[in-house]
Design an enzyme around this catalytic site. Structure first.
Site, mmCIF file in Angstrom:
data_model
loop_
_atom_site.group_PDB
_atom_site.id
_atom_site.type_symbol
_atom_site.label_atom_id
_atom_site.label_comp_id
_atom_site.label_asym_id
_atom_site.label_seq_id
_atom_site.Cartn_x
_atom_site.Cartn_y
_atom_site.Cartn_z
ATOM 1 N N TYR A 36 10.347 -2.846 -13.617
ATOM 2 C CA TYR A 36 10.182 -1.852 -14.671
ATOM 3 C C TYR A 36 10.795 -0.525 -14.254
ATOM 4 O O TYR A 36 11.131 -0.323 -13.093
ATOM 5 C CB TYR A 36 8.707 -1.676 -15.031
ATOM 6 C CG TYR A 36 7.895 -0.837 -14.070
ATOM 7 C CD1 TYR A 36 7.520 0.470 -14.397
ATOM 8 C CD2 TYR A 36 7.490 -1.342 -12.836
ATOM 9 C CE1 TYR A 36 6.772 1.251 -13.527
ATOM 10 C CE2 TYR A 36 6.734 -0.574 -11.969
ATOM 11 C CZ TYR A 36 6.380 0.719 -12.311
ATOM 12 O OH TYR A 36 5.644 1.484 -11.445
ATOM 13 N N LYS A 152 11.131 -1.973 -7.617
ATOM 14 C CA LYS A 152 10.133 -1.459 -8.582
ATOM 15 C C LYS A 152 9.638 -2.613 -9.448
ATOM 16 O O LYS A 152 10.057 -2.798 -10.593
ATOM 17 C CB LYS A 152 10.745 -0.340 -9.428
ATOM 18 C CG LYS A 152 9.697 0.521 -10.146
ATOM 19 C CD LYS A 152 10.357 1.724 -10.787
ATOM 20 C CE LYS A 152 9.364 2.595 -11.536
ATOM 21 N NZ LYS A 152 8.424 3.299 -10.639
ATOM 22 N N GLU A 184 3.757 6.732 1.041
ATOM 23 C CA GLU A 184 4.038 7.411 -0.228
ATOM 24 C C GLU A 184 2.755 7.480 -1.036
ATOM 25 O O GLU A 184 1.708 7.011 -0.602
ATOM 26 C CB GLU A 184 5.132 6.673 -1.006
ATOM 27 C CG GLU A 184 4.821 5.223 -1.324
ATOM 28 C CD GLU A 184 5.978 4.506 -2.013
ATOM 29 O OE1 GLU A 184 6.895 5.177 -2.525
ATOM 30 O OE2 GLU A 184 5.956 3.261 -2.040
ATOM 31 N N LEU A 209 9.394 3.302 -2.373
ATOM 32 C CA LEU A 209 10.303 3.208 -3.504
ATOM 33 C C LEU A 209 11.337 4.329 -3.424
ATOM 34 O O LEU A 209 10.981 5.471 -3.135
ATOM 35 C CB LEU A 209 9.518 3.329 -4.813
ATOM 36 C CG LEU A 209 10.330 3.120 -6.094
ATOM 37 C CD1 LEU A 209 10.670 1.654 -6.258
ATOM 38 C CD2 LEU A 209 9.564 3.636 -7.295
#
Length: 288
Positions: A36, A152, A184, A209
């Site tokens: 996505y 992702k 993260e 990411l």
């Protein structure tokens, strides 16, 4: 206030959201076999769209997923959603799965099975969100995700667990940690400003990411003469930093003022985070 009904896009059709459905055999539903993207919309304009699509293409390549449209066609669909939903400020979500194989089987289906492409919009306060002004409190959460966080994917259960943990502990969000290092945020990248005003964030690898807003903020920082370090940092480094902030398409930049109940510096949003957000917003509002 009641949320207004939106028009969504499903496999070539624009439909009222209550008619926008996919099969129970869709592999995104059965196996989280999909990817996505989320693109911010400010003043009716897409922000950093080409970089989001480039990352989408990379995610598809890594998972051997077929992306049915190129950048131009996807941009047109995004603009149509903005127009049909009269979206001035908010987000557009795109989700692509390996499609409906008409059965449950772990193996990838034949190549003639068409992927499922779904897009929908969501109104959201981005420019004047109070958390951007006042900052957020976060807690740490053990990074239990798989070893390809650079893709992702729609497999977001660990992120949901982290956010729920934060909520139950009176915090706004969570930071994923492993072996004493901050990887993260639960849906964001994390930065610190060291005591000598250097901007530091984890280097790109399979643990994080490659954030689009992360990329933009690093470029802005270098333009403004800030020294940038792309290197892993420990929780202690963050606790003793001059500033901490997170970046994402949904937040742009939100200052972190407290981690695990401990103030960062004086417990107020830092000047560098505030200034970088201001500059990024100025550039974002000029995008066409």
């Amino acid at each position: 206030m009641e949320r207004k009904s939106m028009i969504a896009y499903v496999n070539g059709e624009f439909l009222p959201e209550n008619q926008a459905t996919v099969s129970i055999f869709d592999r995104g539903f059965l196996f989280a076999d999909g990817v996505y993207e989320v693109t911010a919309v400010i003043n009716g304009q897409l922000i950093d769209f080409e970089h989001h699509i480039a990352r989408l293409q990379r995610s598809c390549h890594e998972l051997e997923l077929t992306l049915p449209y190129g950048e131009a066609e996807l941009k047109q669909i995004h603009h149509q959603l903005i127009e049909k939903n009269n979206l001035h400020e908010g987000l557009i979500y795109l989700q692509l799965t390996r499609g409906n194989a008409m059965t449950r089987n772990f193996l990838y289906p034949d190549k003639d099975v068409k992927p499922t492409l779904v897009l929908f919009s969501q109104e959201s306060s981005i420019v004047d969100h109070p958390k951007a002004k006042f900052g957020i409190e976060v807690v740490t959460f053990d990074d239990i995700r798989w070893q390809r966080c650079d893709i992702k994917t729609v497999a977001l259960l660990a992120a949901s667990m982290a956010k729920e943990y934060a909520h139950k502990h009176g915090a706004d969000d969570a930071l994923f940690t492993k072996d004493g290092y901050i990887n993260e945020g639960s849906s964001s990248n994390c930065f610190i400003v060291t005591q000598d005003d250097k901007l530091q964030t984890r280097e790109l690898n399979n643990k994080i990411l490659p954030g689009i807003t992360r990329r933009a903020i690093l470029a802005l920082a270098q333009e403004k003469g800030l020294e940038v370090i792309e290197k892993a940092f420990r929780l202690d480094d963050a606790l003793n930093a001059k500033e901490v902030f997170i970046t994402s398409a949904t937040t742009l930049i939100w200052p972190v003022i407290k981690i695990n109940g401990q103030n960062i510096s004086d417990g107020k949003p830092g000047n560098i985070a505030i200034r970088l957000r201001e500059i990024y917003l100025q550039k974002a509002k000029s995008q066409k």
